[in-house]
Scaffold this motif. Structure first.
Motif, PDB file in Angstrom:
ATOM      1  N   GLN A 137      19.123   3.936  46.307  1.00 13.61           N
ATOM      2  CA  GLN A 137      19.273   5.318  46.761  1.00 13.61           C
ATOM      3  C   GLN A 137      18.622   6.312  45.805  1.00 13.61           C
ATOM      4  O   GLN A 137      18.423   7.479  46.162  1.00 13.61           O
ATOM      5  CB  GLN A 137      20.755   5.648  46.925  1.00 13.61           C
ATOM      6  N   TRP A 138      18.292   5.878  44.578  1.00 10.63           N
ATOM      7  CA  TRP A 138      17.672   6.772  43.603  1.00 10.63           C
ATOM      8  C   TRP A 138      16.201   6.436  43.377  1.00 10.63           C
ATOM      9  O   TRP A 138      15.604   6.869  42.399  1.00 10.63           O
ATOM     10  CB  TRP A 138      18.413   6.679  42.266  1.00 10.63           C
ATOM     11  N   ARG A 139      15.619   5.692  44.266  1.00  8.73           N
ATOM     12  CA  ARG A 139      14.274   5.185  44.035  1.00  8.73           C
ATOM     13  C   ARG A 139      13.243   6.310  43.922  1.00  8.73           C
ATOM     14  O   ARG A 139      13.301   7.304  44.639  1.00  8.73           O
ATOM     15  CB  ARG A 139      13.872   4.250  45.175  1.00  8.73           C
ATOM     16  N   TRP A 140      12.294   6.115  43.000  1.00 11.91           N
ATOM     17  CA  TRP A 140      11.166   7.020  42.821  1.00 11.91           C
ATOM     18  C   TRP A 140       9.900   6.324  43.312  1.00 11.91           C
ATOM     19  O   TRP A 140       9.482   5.321  42.742  1.00 11.91           O
ATOM     20  CB  TRP A 140      10.993   7.376  41.343  1.00 11.91           C
ATOM     21  N   THR A 141       9.298   6.852  44.348  1.00 14.27           N
ATOM     22  CA  THR A 141       8.005   6.337  44.777  1.00 14.27           C
ATOM     23  C   THR A 141       6.915   6.968  43.911  1.00 14.27           C
ATOM     24  O   THR A 141       7.154   7.938  43.178  1.00 14.27           O
ATOM     25  CB  THR A 141       7.734   6.677  46.246  1.00 14.27           C
ATOM     26  N   THR A 142       5.718   6.431  44.011  1.00 16.42           N
ATOM     27  CA  THR A 142       4.592   7.020  43.280  1.00 16.42           C
ATOM     28  C   THR A 142       4.365   8.460  43.721  1.00 16.42           C
ATOM     29  O   THR A 142       4.061   9.340  42.907  1.00 16.42           O
ATOM     30  CB  THR A 142       3.327   6.177  43.502  1.00 16.42           C
ATOM     31  N   ALA A 143       4.550   8.719  45.020  1.00 22.42           N
ATOM     32  CA  ALA A 143       4.399  10.090  45.531  1.00 22.42           C
ATOM     33  C   ALA A 143       5.472  11.013  44.953  1.00 22.42           C
ATOM     34  O   ALA A 143       5.197  12.178  44.642  1.00 22.42           O
ATOM     35  CB  ALA A 143       4.467  10.086  47.058  1.00 22.42           C
ATOM     36  N   ASP A 144       6.702  10.504  44.802  1.00 23.04           N
ATOM     37  CA  ASP A 144       7.770  11.307  44.194  1.00 23.04           C
ATOM     38  C   ASP A 144       7.406  11.693  42.764  1.00 23.04           C
ATOM     39  O   ASP A 144       7.591  12.840  42.342  1.00 23.04           O
ATOM     40  CB  ASP A 144       9.089  10.523  44.172  1.00 23.04           C
ATOM     41  N   VAL A 356      24.324  13.302  34.560  1.00 23.78           N
ATOM     42  CA  VAL A 356      23.038  13.512  35.242  1.00 23.78           C
ATOM     43  C   VAL A 356      22.642  12.279  36.053  1.00 23.78           C
ATOM     44  O   VAL A 356      21.466  11.940  36.153  1.00 23.78           O
ATOM     45  CB  VAL A 356      21.921  13.886  34.239  1.00 23.78           C
ATOM     46  N   TYR A 357      23.638  11.618  36.661  1.00 28.11           N
ATOM     47  CA  TYR A 357      23.342  10.404  37.420  1.00 28.11           C
ATOM     48  C   TYR A 357      23.839  10.444  38.864  1.00 28.11           C
ATOM     49  O   TYR A 357      23.527   9.549  39.649  1.00 28.11           O
ATOM     50  CB  TYR A 357      23.961   9.185  36.725  1.00 28.11           C
ATOM     51  N   HIS A 358      24.604  11.460  39.244  1.00 26.11           N
ATOM     52  CA  HIS A 358      25.158  11.461  40.593  1.00 26.11           C
ATOM     53  C   HIS A 358      24.093  11.704  41.662  1.00 26.11           C
ATOM     54  O   HIS A 358      24.164  11.147  42.760  1.00 26.11           O
ATOM     55  CB  HIS A 358      26.247  12.529  40.718  1.00 26.11           C
ATOM     56  N   ARG A 359      23.126  12.542  41.348  1.00 29.35           N
ATOM     57  CA  ARG A 359      22.014  12.813  42.261  1.00 29.35           C
ATOM     58  C   ARG A 359      20.710  12.489  41.533  1.00 29.35           C
ATOM     59  O   ARG A 359      20.564  12.785  40.349  1.00 29.35           O
ATOM     60  CB  ARG A 359      22.028  14.269  42.727  1.00 29.35           C
ATOM     61  N   ARG A 360      19.768  11.926  42.264  1.00 30.61           N
ATOM     62  CA  ARG A 360      18.554  11.435  41.620  1.00 30.61           C
ATOM     63  C   ARG A 360      17.848  12.502  40.801  1.00 30.61           C
ATOM     64  O   ARG A 360      17.438  12.267  39.657  1.00 30.61           O
ATOM     65  CB  ARG A 360      17.589  10.884  42.681  1.00 30.61           C
ATOM     66  N   ASP A 361      17.711  13.712  41.366  1.00 31.90           N
ATOM     67  CA  ASP A 361      16.925  14.749  40.704  1.00 31.90           C
ATOM     68  C   ASP A 361      17.686  15.471  39.596  1.00 31.90           C
ATOM     69  O   ASP A 361      17.112  16.323  38.907  1.00 31.90           O
ATOM     70  CB  ASP A 361      16.418  15.758  41.739  1.00 31.90           C
ATOM     71  N   ASP A 362      18.971  15.137  39.403  1.00 26.73           N
ATOM     72  CA  ASP A 362      19.719  15.731  38.288  1.00 26.73           C
ATOM     73  C   ASP A 362      19.048  15.441  36.952  1.00 26.73           C
ATOM     74  O   ASP A 362      19.160  16.230  36.008  1.00 26.73           O
ATOM     75  CB  ASP A 362      21.150  15.180  38.247  1.00 26.73           C
ATOM     76  N   LEU A 363      18.356  14.321  36.872  1.00 24.45           N
ATOM     77  CA  LEU A 363      17.744  13.886  35.619  1.00 24.45           C
ATOM     78  C   LEU A 363      16.789  14.932  35.055  1.00 24.45           C
ATOM     79  O   LEU A 363      16.656  15.072  33.839  1.00 24.45           O
ATOM     80  CB  LEU A 363      17.007  12.559  35.845  1.00 24.45           C
ATOM     81  N   PHE A 364      16.119  15.685  35.931  1.00 26.52           N
ATOM     82  CA  PHE A 364      15.232  16.737  35.428  1.00 26.52           C
ATOM     83  C   PHE A 364      15.701  18.137  35.816  1.00 26.52           C
ATOM     84  O   PHE A 364      15.419  19.111  35.106  1.00 26.52           O
ATOM     85  CB  PHE A 364      13.787  16.518  35.914  1.00 26.52           C
ATOM     86  N   GLU A 365      16.442  18.264  36.911  1.00 21.68           N
ATOM     87  CA  GLU A 365      16.840  19.605  37.341  1.00 21.68           C
ATOM     88  C   GLU A 365      17.925  20.206  36.444  1.00 21.68           C
ATOM     89  O   GLU A 365      17.927  21.415  36.198  1.00 21.68           O
ATOM     90  CB  GLU A 365      17.305  19.575  38.797  1.00 21.68           C
TER      91      GLU A 365
END
Length: 403
Positions: A137-144, A356-365
């Motif tokens: 559910q937290w996958r980062w594609t190359t496009a992401d 910073v792990y509940h939502r994928r983009d929390d890591l940078f947002e």
């Protein structure tokens, strides 16, 4: 190197043999080569998450099975949900991989009674299963990565030590190629506080101990904690435990779950320096739907639920009062809560302990949001668990680090 190059260089191999071997067992080569079919057992969230991982590897299950009568006849990811007896009648040679961390023995007994042999039933370890089914559910594609590259570059530049930068890059790399369990175990061995500094056998989960026992946060003789997501008092317990003789520690604890709040009240022991609020932290005053589970999974819900809770801004609850530490572990509501604490943070410049792990983009947002609210923090990532959860951002005012 830019962030995409760093992540690409750190990404595991793309063959996913690790996932295939762990979920399809010793006969994985026969499944991979199309010689025998396979079935996913478990029509719950784990099964729904496993099917897309298989499909990404060009492996298509023929069905999903489940023991629950109410699920039979439904579908998961376009696959029919069958009872084990019907599945065996249609696919007697199939391998069955269990998408269930619990009750594996009971499930295997039902499958055997339906006609499947023991060598056809694959039990994935619960730890590996959690990894495979949650990480997707937290996958980062190359496009992401390309789309968010400027924000990722900014976050990487904000991080203040090599350990934080290593965790950041490794985490992105693992999510870029999420099915490599062996690489994940190496990541934990290198970064998990649980493995490096085993916690005491004490109250609460390990992270509640590590919040106040780590290499970044320095506690003084007088601290004032705002604990958002106070749960059953585990963080409060470890905070008060660190109070030195003659010191004064004050805590403001917010917990909207009714079951957890009752336990929190017991830990507080009518301490005059502990203030309890049965309310949630948010960006505005409101009444919201809530999953009142009495567990660490209790959370604000977008869908209607039987329970509604009051939420409010920390700025309205506590502005004008001194605060030295704010901790937030609130199941994905951290960004909203930080927006509601802008003035409090600017006024006090407290140390921040933010999940910073509940939502994928929390890591940078979340680092970006804090830097927008008030510059001049130093940022550190620490992994306070032995799995994919409890990745915590420690933001410490530069003045504290320089003392």
């Amino acid at each position: 190197m830019n962030i995409i190059d760093l992540v690409t260089a750190a990404s595991p191999a793309k063959d996913h043999a690790d996932f295939i071997e762990n979920t399809l067992g010793s006969r994985f080569a026969e499944v991979r080569d199309g010689k025998i079919p396979f079935i996913v057992h478990g029509a719950g969230s784990a099964g729904a998450r496993m099917v897309p991982v298989f499909r990404a590897l060009d492996l298509e299950p023929v069905a999903v099975t489940d023991n629950a009568p109410e699920k039979i006849g439904s579908s998961i990811q376009g696959l029919p949900v069958l009872d084990p007896e019907t599945a065996h009648a249609r696919h007697p040679s199939a391998i069955v991989t269990l998408a269930a961390g619990k009750y594996q023995q009971e499930i295997a007994e039902r499958l055997r009674s339906a006609g499947f042999g023991e060598d056809q039933i694959v039990r994935t370890s619960p730890d590996a299963l959690r990894f495979y089914t949650h990480i997707e559910q937290w996958r980062w594609t190359t496009a992401d990565l390309a789309r968010h590259a400027p924000d990722l570059e900014k976050t990487y530049a904000l991080l203040s030590d090599d350990e934080s930068r290593r965790i950041f890059v490794q985490r992105l790399a693992l999510l870029h190629n999420p099915a490599d369990y062996r690489s994940w175990q190496r990541h934990l061995a290198e970064n998990s506080f649980v493995r490096r500094y085993p916690p005491p056998q004490d109250k609460g989960a390990p992270e509640s101990h590590y919040y106040f026992n780590n290499d970044i946060l320095r506690l003084g003789t007088g601290e004032i904690l705002v604990d958002c997501g106070a749960f059953d008092g585990d963080t409060l317990y470890h905070f008060l435990k660190r109070k030195p003789a003659g010191g004064k520690y004050v805590a403001h604890c917010l917990e909207p779950d009714s079951h957890s709040f009752a336990k929190l009240h017991e830990v507080a022991h009518a301490d005059p320096d502990v203030f309890l609020y049965r309310i949630g932290a948010w960006s505005e005053k409101a009444t919201l739907y809530f999953e009142n589970l009495g567990t660490t999974d209790s959370r604000i819900s977008r869908a209607p639920t039987p329970t509604r809770i009051e939420v409010d801004r920390l700025d309205d609850l506590l502005l004008g009062r001194p605060v030295s530490i704010i901790k937030m572990d609130i199941e994905g509501a951290e960004r909203q809560a930080l927006r509601g604490a802008r003035a409090l943070i600017r006024e006090n410049r407290p140390a921040l302990l933010i999940s910073v792990y509940h939502r994928r983009d929390d890591l940078f947002e979340i680092p970006g949001l804090i830097d927008e609210i008030v510059p001049g923090y130093r940022y550190y990532l620490r992994l306070f668990s032995d799995d994919f959860t409890e990745l915590v951002l420690l933001a410490v005012p530069e003045r504290d680090q320089d003392e």
